[in-house]
Design a protein around this motif. Structure first.
Motif, short mmCIF file in Angstrom:
data_model
loop_
_atom_site.label_atom_id
_atom_site.label_comp_id
_atom_site.label_asym_id
_atom_site.label_seq_id
_atom_site.Cartn_x
_atom_site.Cartn_y
_atom_site.Cartn_z
N CYS A 31 0.84 -1.19 0.00
CA CYS A 31 0.00 0.00 0.00
C CYS A 31 0.89 1.25 0.00
CB CYS A 31 -0.90 -0.01 1.24
SG CYS A 31 -1.87 1.49 1.44
N CYS A 34 0.00 3.44 3.58
CA CYS A 34 0.45 3.04 4.91
C CYS A 34 1.63 2.08 4.89
CB CYS A 34 -0.70 2.44 5.71
SG CYS A 34 -1.19 0.78 5.18
N CYS A 56 -7.13 -0.88 0.78
CA CYS A 56 -6.21 -1.49 1.73
C CYS A 56 -7.00 -1.92 2.98
CB CYS A 56 -5.14 -0.48 2.10
SG CYS A 56 -4.05 -1.00 3.44
N CYS A 59 -5.61 0.62 6.07
CA CYS A 59 -5.87 2.07 6.14
C CYS A 59 -7.07 2.50 5.28
CB CYS A 59 -4.63 2.85 5.73
SG CYS A 59 -4.27 2.81 3.97
ZN LIG Z 1 -2.82 1.00 3.57
#
Ligand SMILES: [Zn+2]
Length: 97
Positions: A31, A34, A56, A59
């Motif tokens: 990701c 994050c 994701c 996050c």
């Molecule tokens: Zn993420």
């Protein structure tokens, strides 16, 4: 983000298999937001949009968008830093005769 129902990333297998010869649900992605690294099958996929939006699981940022028209497809991976795709072991080159 409001609570909406979603499917898991395994449902991306069919739509992405049409674009790629490999099974991307078995791939690992990072990701961009994050930094979480995990299987693409773990993404939360929302199909209530004009296409598929995969977020994701850590996050909730968008990692993948896929829109399919009758004669073309758009794949947006801006939220994914990398995709690591499992591949069959490379065969050694045949020796020249
Ligand atoms: Zn993420």
């Amino acid at each position: 983000m409001t609570e909406m129902s979603y499917l898991d990333g395994n449902m991306l297998d069919g739509p992405l298999r049409e674009l790629f010869a490999v099974d991307l649900s078995a791939a690992t992605g990072r990701c961009q937001s994050c930094g979480m690294v995990g299987p693409m099958a773990a993404l939360h996929v929302f199909s209530h949009a004009p296409g598929l939006v995969a977020r994701c699981p850590a996050c909730a940022e968008v990692m993948l968008r896929l829109v399919r028209a009758p004669d073309r497809a758009w794949l947006d991976l801006r939220g994914t830093t990398f995709l690591q795709v499992p591949m069959p072991a490379q065969q050694p080159f045949p020796r020249p005769l």
